[in-house]
Design a protein around this motif. Structure first.
Motif, PDB file in Angstrom:
ATOM      1  N   GLY A  95       0.828  -1.209   0.000  1.00 57.19           N
ATOM      2  CA  GLY A  95       0.000   0.000   0.000  1.00 57.19           C
ATOM      3  C   GLY A  95       0.858   1.253   0.000  1.00 57.19           C
ATOM      4  N   ASP A  96       1.915   1.248   0.823  1.00 53.75           N
ATOM      5  CA  ASP A  96       2.821   2.404   0.865  1.00 53.75           C
ATOM      6  C   ASP A  96       3.530   2.596  -0.474  1.00 53.75           C
ATOM      7  OD1 ASP A  96       2.121   2.875   3.475  1.00 53.75           O
ATOM      8  OD2 ASP A  96       3.896   1.870   4.320  1.00 53.75           O
ATOM      9  N   GLU A  97       3.953   1.502  -1.089  1.00 50.73           N
ATOM     10  CA  GLU A  97       4.655   1.578  -2.369  1.00 50.73           C
ATOM     11  C   GLU A  97       3.718   2.098  -3.462  1.00 50.73           C
ATOM     12  OE1 GLU A  97       8.052   1.452  -4.632  1.00 50.73           O
ATOM     13  OE2 GLU A  97       7.840   1.178  -2.468  1.00 50.73           O
ATOM     14  N   PHE A  98       2.469   1.602  -3.450  1.00 53.35           N
ATOM     15  CA  PHE A  98       1.489   2.083  -4.422  1.00 53.35           C
ATOM     16  C   PHE A  98       1.277   3.581  -4.263  1.00 53.35           C
ATOM     17  CE2 PHE A  98      -2.817   3.300  -5.570  1.00 53.35           C
ATOM     18  CZ  PHE A  98      -2.863   2.876  -6.891  1.00 53.35           C
ATOM     19  N   LEU A  99       1.051   4.018  -3.041  1.00 51.39           N
ATOM     20  CA  LEU A  99       0.804   5.434  -2.782  1.00 51.39           C
ATOM     21  C   LEU A  99       1.997   6.288  -3.196  1.00 51.39           C
ATOM     22  CD1 LEU A  99      -1.100   7.560  -1.653  1.00 51.39           C
ATOM     23  CD2 LEU A  99      -0.050   7.200   0.583  1.00 51.39           C
ATOM     24  N   LYS A 100       3.197   5.800  -2.920  1.00 49.64           N
ATOM     25  CA  LYS A 100       4.398   6.553  -3.270  1.00 49.64           C
ATOM     26  C   LYS A 100       4.459   6.799  -4.784  1.00 49.64           C
ATOM     27  CE  LYS A 100       8.331   4.457  -2.951  1.00 49.64           C
ATOM     28  NZ  LYS A 100       9.564   3.831  -2.481  1.00 49.64           N
ATOM     29  N   ASN A 101       4.143   5.800  -5.579  1.00 51.60           N
ATOM     30  CA  ASN A 101       4.210   5.939  -7.034  1.00 51.60           C
ATOM     31  C   ASN A 101       2.962   6.584  -7.630  1.00 51.60           C
ATOM     32  OD1 ASN A 101       6.804   4.742  -7.476  1.00 51.60           O
ATOM     33  ND2 ASN A 101       5.872   2.802  -6.897  1.00 51.60           N
ATOM     34  N   TYR A 102       1.838   6.347  -6.974  1.00 53.67           N
ATOM     35  CA  TYR A 102       0.567   6.844  -7.501  1.00 53.67           C
ATOM     36  C   TYR A 102       0.388   8.332  -7.253  1.00 53.67           C
ATOM     37  CZ  TYR A 102      -4.529   7.395  -7.764  1.00 53.67           C
ATOM     38  OH  TYR A 102      -5.799   7.813  -8.060  1.00 53.67           O
ATOM     39  N   ASN A 103       0.698   8.767  -6.070  1.00 54.03           N
ATOM     40  CA  ASN A 103       0.394  10.145  -5.716  1.00 54.03           C
ATOM     41  C   ASN A 103       1.606  10.978  -5.323  1.00 54.03           C
ATOM     42  OD1 ASN A 103      -1.663  11.996  -5.708  1.00 54.03           O
ATOM     43  ND2 ASN A 103      -2.008  11.826  -3.524  1.00 54.03           N
ATOM     44  N   ARG A 104       2.733  10.383  -5.107  1.00 55.85           N
ATOM     45  CA  ARG A 104       3.994  11.072  -4.824  1.00 55.85           C
ATOM     46  C   ARG A 104       3.838  12.418  -4.136  1.00 55.85           C
ATOM     47  NH1 ARG A 104       6.450  11.549 -10.153  1.00 55.85           N
ATOM     48  NH2 ARG A 104       5.551   9.637 -10.821  1.00 55.85           N
ATOM     49  N   GLY A 105       3.226  12.435  -3.003  1.00 52.63           N
ATOM     50  CA  GLY A 105       3.096  13.698  -2.270  1.00 52.63           C
ATOM     51  C   GLY A 105       2.243  14.711  -2.995  1.00 52.63           C
ATOM     52  N   SER A 106       1.145  14.273  -3.571  1.00 53.33           N
ATOM     53  CA  SER A 106       0.188  15.121  -4.290  1.00 53.33           C
ATOM     54  C   SER A 106       0.690  15.610  -5.645  1.00 53.33           C
ATOM     55  CB  SER A 106      -0.247  16.318  -3.435  1.00 53.33           C
ATOM     56  OG  SER A 106      -0.909  15.858  -2.288  1.00 53.33           O
ATOM     57  N   ARG A 107       1.756  15.080  -6.165  1.00 56.68           N
ATOM     58  CA  ARG A 107       2.194  15.472  -7.508  1.00 56.68           C
ATOM     59  C   ARG A 107       2.584  14.235  -8.318  1.00 56.68           C
ATOM     60  NH1 ARG A 107      -0.685  18.601  -8.803  1.00 56.68           N
ATOM     61  NH2 ARG A 107       0.092  18.040 -10.801  1.00 56.68           N
ATOM     62  N   GLY A 108       1.877  13.174  -8.113  1.00 58.83           N
ATOM     63  CA  GLY A 108       2.166  11.948  -8.836  1.00 58.83           C
ATOM     64  C   GLY A 108       1.262  11.776 -10.035  1.00 58.83           C
ATOM     65  N   ALA A 109       1.215  10.555 -10.519  1.00 57.28           N
ATOM     66  CA  ALA A 109       0.444  10.232 -11.714  1.00 57.28           C
ATOM     67  C   ALA A 109      -1.033  10.587 -11.553  1.00 57.28           C
ATOM     68  CB  ALA A 109       0.608   8.755 -12.043  1.00 57.28           C
ATOM     69  N   ALA A 110      -1.564  10.401 -10.363  1.00 58.67           N
ATOM     70  CA  ALA A 110      -2.988  10.673 -10.140  1.00 58.67           C
ATOM     71  C   ALA A 110      -3.315  12.140 -10.394  1.00 58.67           C
ATOM     72  CB  ALA A 110      -3.367  10.287  -8.717  1.00 58.67           C
ATOM     73  N   ASP A 111      -2.580  13.031  -9.771  1.00 58.42           N
ATOM     74  CA  ASP A 111      -2.862  14.458  -9.943  1.00 58.42           C
ATOM     75  C   ASP A 111      -2.510  14.946 -11.343  1.00 58.42           C
ATOM     76  OD1 ASP A 111      -4.041  15.441  -7.458  1.00 58.42           O
ATOM     77  OD2 ASP A 111      -2.175  14.725  -6.582  1.00 58.42           O
ATOM     78  N   GLU A 112      -1.467  14.391 -11.927  1.00 58.04           N
ATOM     79  CA  GLU A 112      -1.133  14.765 -13.303  1.00 58.04           C
ATOM     80  C   GLU A 112      -2.257  14.376 -14.252  1.00 58.04           C
ATOM     81  OE1 GLU A 112       2.676  13.018 -14.109  1.00 58.04           O
ATOM     82  OE2 GLU A 112       3.712  14.368 -12.723  1.00 58.04           O
ATOM     83  N   ALA A 113      -2.829  13.196 -14.043  1.00 57.93           N
ATOM     84  CA  ALA A 113      -3.951  12.749 -14.884  1.00 57.93           C
ATOM     85  C   ALA A 113      -5.174  13.637 -14.679  1.00 57.93           C
ATOM     86  CB  ALA A 113      -4.287  11.298 -14.585  1.00 57.93           C
ATOM     87  N   LEU A 114      -5.458  14.005 -13.439  1.00 52.55           N
ATOM     88  CA  LEU A 114      -6.596  14.890 -13.172  1.00 52.55           C
ATOM     89  C   LEU A 114      -6.378  16.267 -13.800  1.00 52.55           C
ATOM     90  CD1 LEU A 114      -7.372  13.957  -9.469  1.00 52.55           C
ATOM     91  CD2 LEU A 114      -8.737  13.396 -11.492  1.00 52.55           C
TER      92      LEU A 114
END
Length: 123
Positions: free
Chosen positions: A55-74
């Motif tokens: 879960g920690d590894e996913f979050l680290k790559n997915y959201n990287r402190g609010s500037r990861g792939a998730a926010d870039e996609a949004l």
């Protein structure tokens, strides 16, 4: 560039532009609602992804402190919908401009080729 003539059917083009605007507005509404749900999940923090190493590894790559792939996609989604919602009105403006120029050119040609109303002035 095209060679030859370009023909425009203003009413058909205007209908297509209006349909595109409707589609863009619908897409913006749906993607906006999805973005709100995703951001609500993000606000819950890491417990959504689990407190274990995966879960920690996913979050680290997915959201990287609010500037990861998730926010870039949004952010990209917002940008694309903004651009798409501008296309319909831009097409409508192009149609109007084309019709206006065509009318002005037609009027100018008629004026240049018109027969004089009476005999030329005596001079």
């Amino acid at each position: 560039m095209t060679e030859g003539n370009t023909f425009l059917q203003p009413k058909a083009a205007a209908r297509a532009a209006a349909e595109l605007t409707t589609i863009a507005d619908d897409l913006e509404r749906k993607l906006g609602a999805s973005a709100v749900r995703i951001r609500a999940i993000h606000a819950k923090g890491s417990q959504v992804w689990g407190n274990d190493a995966p879960g920690d590894e996913f979050l680290k790559n997915y959201n990287r402190g609010s500037r990861g792939a998730a926010d870039e996609a949004l952010d990209a989604t917002t940008l694309y919908t903004d651009v798409l919602t501008d296309v319909g009105p831009a097409i409508t403006n192009a149609i109007d401009g084309t019709v206006d120029v065509d009318q002005a050119l037609g009027d100018a040609i008629k004026k240049l080729t018109a027969e004089p109303a009476g005999p030329p002035p005596a001079g």
